[in-house]
Design a protein around this motif. Structure first.
Motif, mmCIF file in Angstrom:
data_model
loop_
_atom_site.group_PDB
_atom_site.id
_atom_site.type_symbol
_atom_site.label_atom_id
_atom_site.label_comp_id
_atom_site.label_asym_id
_atom_site.label_seq_id
_atom_site.Cartn_x
_atom_site.Cartn_y
_atom_site.Cartn_z
ATOM 1 N N GLN A 194 0.839 -1.191 0.000
ATOM 2 C CA GLN A 194 0.000 0.000 0.000
ATOM 3 C C GLN A 194 0.876 1.244 0.000
ATOM 4 O OE1 GLN A 194 -2.632 1.915 -0.874
ATOM 5 N NE2 GLN A 194 -3.866 0.347 0.147
ATOM 6 N N HIS A 195 0.734 2.066 -1.041
ATOM 7 C CA HIS A 195 1.468 3.329 -1.125
ATOM 8 C C HIS A 195 0.539 4.540 -1.018
ATOM 9 C CE1 HIS A 195 5.634 2.065 -2.356
ATOM 10 N NE2 HIS A 195 4.975 0.932 -2.553
ATOM 11 N N PHE A 196 -0.765 4.297 -1.014
ATOM 12 C CA PHE A 196 -1.744 5.371 -0.869
ATOM 13 C C PHE A 196 -2.306 5.322 0.551
ATOM 14 C CE2 PHE A 196 -1.616 4.353 -5.330
ATOM 15 C CZ PHE A 196 -1.692 5.581 -5.971
ATOM 16 N N HIS A 197 -2.266 6.447 1.238
ATOM 17 C CA HIS A 197 -2.756 6.499 2.608
ATOM 18 C C HIS A 197 -3.646 7.729 2.787
ATOM 19 C CE1 HIS A 197 0.090 3.345 3.765
ATOM 20 N NE2 HIS A 197 1.015 4.006 3.091
ATOM 21 N N HIS A 198 -4.767 7.511 3.460
ATOM 22 C CA HIS A 198 -5.673 8.608 3.811
ATOM 23 C C HIS A 198 -5.630 8.790 5.323
ATOM 24 C CE1 HIS A 198 -8.964 11.215 4.531
ATOM 25 N NE2 HIS A 198 -9.841 10.262 4.826
ATOM 26 N N GLY A 203 -7.304 14.876 7.571
ATOM 27 C CA GLY A 203 -7.884 15.251 6.284
ATOM 28 C C GLY A 203 -6.844 15.372 5.192
ATOM 29 N N VAL A 204 -5.836 14.480 5.227
ATOM 30 C CA VAL A 204 -4.687 14.575 4.327
ATOM 31 C C VAL A 204 -4.504 13.245 3.604
ATOM 32 C CG1 VAL A 204 -2.172 14.867 4.221
ATOM 33 C CG2 VAL A 204 -3.543 16.333 5.715
ATOM 34 N N GLY A 217 -1.074 16.003 0.433
ATOM 35 C CA GLY A 217 -2.081 16.944 -0.030
ATOM 36 C C GLY A 217 -3.418 16.763 0.652
ATOM 37 N N GLU A 218 -4.300 17.693 0.382
ATOM 38 C CA GLU A 218 -5.651 17.635 0.944
ATOM 39 C C GLU A 218 -6.381 16.408 0.412
ATOM 40 O OE1 GLU A 218 -9.778 20.344 1.042
ATOM 41 O OE2 GLU A 218 -8.002 21.014 -0.067
ATOM 42 N N ILE A 258 -5.923 22.323 7.662
ATOM 43 C CA ILE A 258 -5.414 21.232 6.831
ATOM 44 C C ILE A 258 -4.069 21.619 6.223
ATOM 45 C CG2 ILE A 258 -5.846 19.878 4.744
ATOM 46 C CD1 ILE A 258 -8.763 19.908 5.369
ATOM 47 N N ARG A 259 -3.916 22.882 5.847
ATOM 48 C CA ARG A 259 -2.629 23.327 5.302
ATOM 49 C C ARG A 259 -1.518 23.178 6.341
ATOM 50 N NH1 ARG A 259 -3.481 29.176 3.072
ATOM 51 N NH2 ARG A 259 -5.451 29.089 4.203
#
Length: 325
Positions: A194-198, A203-204, A217-218, A258-259
């Motif tokens: 897994q290389h995609f993480h939420h 909220g990133v 990123g957002e 979030i920023r």
């Protein structure tokens, strides 16, 4: 320690050296039988053994030509370098930047010795319909990606001319916006399932590119266009409401909170990279939690004291995990 350009006090230097020495002792015990440096002899049991990358045959001995870990696959003996440039493999998740829009293709810079190519036929069209690409699609390529756009894609393979081809035939691939692109040494990013993480609590979205480019990123919800079309066809009322003016979602600015989280996570990755630690989700989350527990500002994470704290935390974590074993 490579890449750290900070002014440490004498006390901070001692603390950092102690933590790094402790970490080095853990790694040396773990790989004491496999780690070699240049000119070290590699024990080979069979005369018919194949000598692979990172090895040289000097007389009757096989010696290492690079620093790394000895790997054996059947009769093949080779040395896996500890620090090496990115070598693409089919299926790798990569992050790149568009540098040219050419006929029927985009050319991307992916932190490799040569640029990669994303063909128009190797990605989903904005309407989500599976069909042959026409001349109109080629004319509208700039409405999809333009120069300097950051893109996530997957390595498809190598062509006969040696060029690297990518594909983006999934909703999770495509253009990345509202975030920050980081570049670290590729050997610090390990290939994982897994290389995609939420990160829901922040909220990133976090994408670890195998090529050393990391995107923070957002969070953006991935919508399946085909499913939405089926829902609209089954419910005409949804189709009518979606066609009303002003009903479509317009891009809004990223909230300040979030920023700040994006910058905080990016700084955690920067600190880990500067210390030469492998970058993974758990270590990054622990570093972010440490900065929050210390009530540090985002900019204070890049100071010398926090680098020392992170090194000490990593040494303590590995020491604890070793005791549990």
């Amino acid at each position: 320690m490579r890449g750290i350009q900070l002014s440490f006090s004498n006390t901070q230097k001692l603390r950092l050296e102690k933590a790094l020495a402790q970490l080095e002792s853990f790694s040396s015990k773990l790989n004491s039988n496999a780690t070699v440096i240049v000119a070290d002899k590699i024990p080979v049991d069979e005369d018919a053994a194949l000598k692979g990358h990172g090895t040289l045959e000097m007389g009757n001995d096989v010696v290492a030509s690079v620093c790394g870990v000895v790997e054996r696959v059947n009769k093949l003996v080779y040395v896996r370098p500890l620090r090496a440039r990115y070598k693409p493999e089919i299926g790798d998740i990569i992050v790149g930047r568009v540098i040219e829009v050419a006929p029927k293709r985009w050319r991307l810079e992916i932190n490799f010795s040569q640029d990669a190519v994303l063909m128009l036929s190797s990605m989903n069209l904005p309407d989500g319909i599976q069909r042959r690409r026409t001349a109109v699609d080629e004319l509208n390529m700039r409405s999809i990606f333009v120069e300097n756009d950051v893109i996530c894609a997957e390595v498809r393979g190598f062509q006969h001319d040696g060029s690297l081809h990518l594909q983006a035939r999934s909703q999770k691939y495509g253009k990345l916006e509202r975030g920050k692109l980081l570049k670290i040494p590729p050997y610090l990013v390990k290939r994982r399932k897994q290389h995609f993480h939420h990160l829901d609590q922040y909220g990133v979205d976090l994408i670890f590119g195998c090529n050393g480019l990391i995107w923070v990123g957002e969070h953006i919800d991935v919508k399946d266009v085909m499913v939405e079309d089926q829902v609209n066809k089954s419910d005409p009322q949804n189709t009518h409401s979606s066609s009303l003016p002003g009903s479509s979602e317009e891009p809004t600015d990223t909230p300040l909170e979030i920023r700040q989280y994006i910058c905080r996570i990016a700084n955690a990755i920067t600190v880990f990279s500067a210390l030469g630690f492998m970058v993974n989700l758990d270590s990054i989350m622990e570093t972010v939690t440490l900065s929050l527990s210390l009530n540090l500002g985002v900019h204070e994470m890049l100071e010398a004291e926090f680098h020392v704290r992170v090194a000490e935390q990593e040494a303590e974590r590995r020491s604890t995990s070793k005791r549990r074993r």
